[in-house]
Design a protein around this motif. Structure first.
Motif, short mmCIF file in Angstrom:
data_model
loop_
_atom_site.label_atom_id
_atom_site.label_comp_id
_atom_site.label_asym_id
_atom_site.label_seq_id
_atom_site.Cartn_x
_atom_site.Cartn_y
_atom_site.Cartn_z
N UNK A 116 -0.81 2.53 -10.91
CA UNK A 116 -1.86 3.54 -10.75
C UNK A 116 -2.33 3.98 -12.13
N UNK A 128 -5.85 2.66 -7.99
CA UNK A 128 -5.02 1.46 -8.10
C UNK A 128 -5.57 0.52 -9.17
N UNK A 180 0.84 -1.21 0.00
CA UNK A 180 0.00 0.00 0.00
C UNK A 180 0.87 1.25 0.00
N UNK A 181 1.93 1.24 0.82
CA UNK A 181 2.86 2.38 0.89
C UNK A 181 3.47 2.65 -0.48
N UNK A 182 3.90 1.57 -1.14
CA UNK A 182 4.57 1.73 -2.42
C UNK A 182 3.63 2.32 -3.46
N UNK A 183 2.42 1.76 -3.52
CA UNK A 183 1.45 2.28 -4.49
C UNK A 183 1.12 3.73 -4.20
N UNK A 184 0.94 4.08 -2.93
CA UNK A 184 0.60 5.48 -2.63
C UNK A 184 1.78 6.41 -2.84
N UNK A 185 2.99 5.87 -2.99
CA UNK A 185 4.11 6.74 -3.37
C UNK A 185 4.28 6.78 -4.87
N UNK A 186 3.39 6.10 -5.58
CA UNK A 186 3.45 6.12 -7.03
C UNK A 186 4.35 5.04 -7.62
N UNK A 235 5.21 1.23 -8.82
CA UNK A 235 4.56 0.00 -9.30
C UNK A 235 5.01 -1.19 -8.46
N UNK A 236 4.23 -2.26 -8.52
CA UNK A 236 4.61 -3.52 -7.88
C UNK A 236 4.56 -4.56 -8.98
N UNK A 254 -5.73 9.45 -9.08
CA UNK A 254 -5.16 8.15 -9.44
C UNK A 254 -5.96 7.04 -8.75
#
Lengths: 100, 96
Positions: B53, B78, B34-40, B42-43, B76
């Motif tokens: 996003x 997810x 979640x942290x990674x996605x909210x920092x923009x 990708x996973x 944005x």
């Protein structure tokens, strides 16, 4: 840069002190068990993150874009992801720059 | 399957780790994603899929109760794209 399994495992080691072998194994199992549940037709609900759902699509008419030939798109089962409220809110509130 | 069921299944398959450590790890994995996605960021998980996003442009929406117009900012959201192995395994279960 994209996040990968290796980095998630490294994060577990740094953040929680889980040894490297265990953190690697846990990350593998995390994704494998979600996939196995979906393969069994089961919905997966990770509260705070989102839900993975299974959808059955019936056959529909399609076309080969190269030859123009009509070919049906066969019935299939697909996975969809619906982000949860918390994740959506976090992403929105992050106020990331607009794409170019 | 819920998060707590996932934790139990993993603990059963990997008995050398205590249940509480499995629980903390699973929660931390989800938190980190979640942290990674909210920092923009990708996973990308090979064989599983990728999270990224997608941008939704600004639009004029309506208040469903009053019918009044409201300007909505761009945002944005997810997005998940299943990987090849995930697509194949899930689709194969259709004919089982």
């Amino acid at each position: 840069m994209a996040l990968t399994k290796a980095e998630i495992a490294e994060h577990l080691f740094e953040q929680l002190g889980v040894n490297k072998k265990d953190s690697k194994e846990i990350v593998e199992l995390f994704f494998e068990e979600i996939r196995a549940a979906l393969e069994n037709g089961e919905q997966v609900k990770l509260s705070g993150f989102g839900n993975f759902d299974i959808r059955d699509k019936s056959e529909r008419p399609g076309r080969n874009p190269k030859t123009g030939e009509d070919i049906p798109i066969t019935a299939r089962r697909v996975v969809t992801f619906k982000p949860g409220q918390k994740l959506k809110a976090r992403v929105e509130e992050a106020d990331l720059p607009k794409p170019e | 399957m819920t998060k707590s069921e996932l934790i139990e299944i993993i603990a059963e398959k990997y008995p050398s780790m205590q249940l509480r450590d499995v629980e903390a790890s699973v929660k931390e994995i989800i938190e980190y994603m979640s942290d990674s996605l909210s920092s923009g960021d990708r996973i990308e998980i090979r064989g599983f899929g990728s999270f990224s996003l997608h941008y939704r442009g600004p639009r004029v929406g309506r208040n469903p109760k009053t019918g009044e117009k409201v300007d909505l900012d761009g945002k944005y959201v997810p997005y998940f794209k299943p990987g090849k192995e995930m697509r194949e395994r899930v689709n194969a279960s259709l004919t089982k």
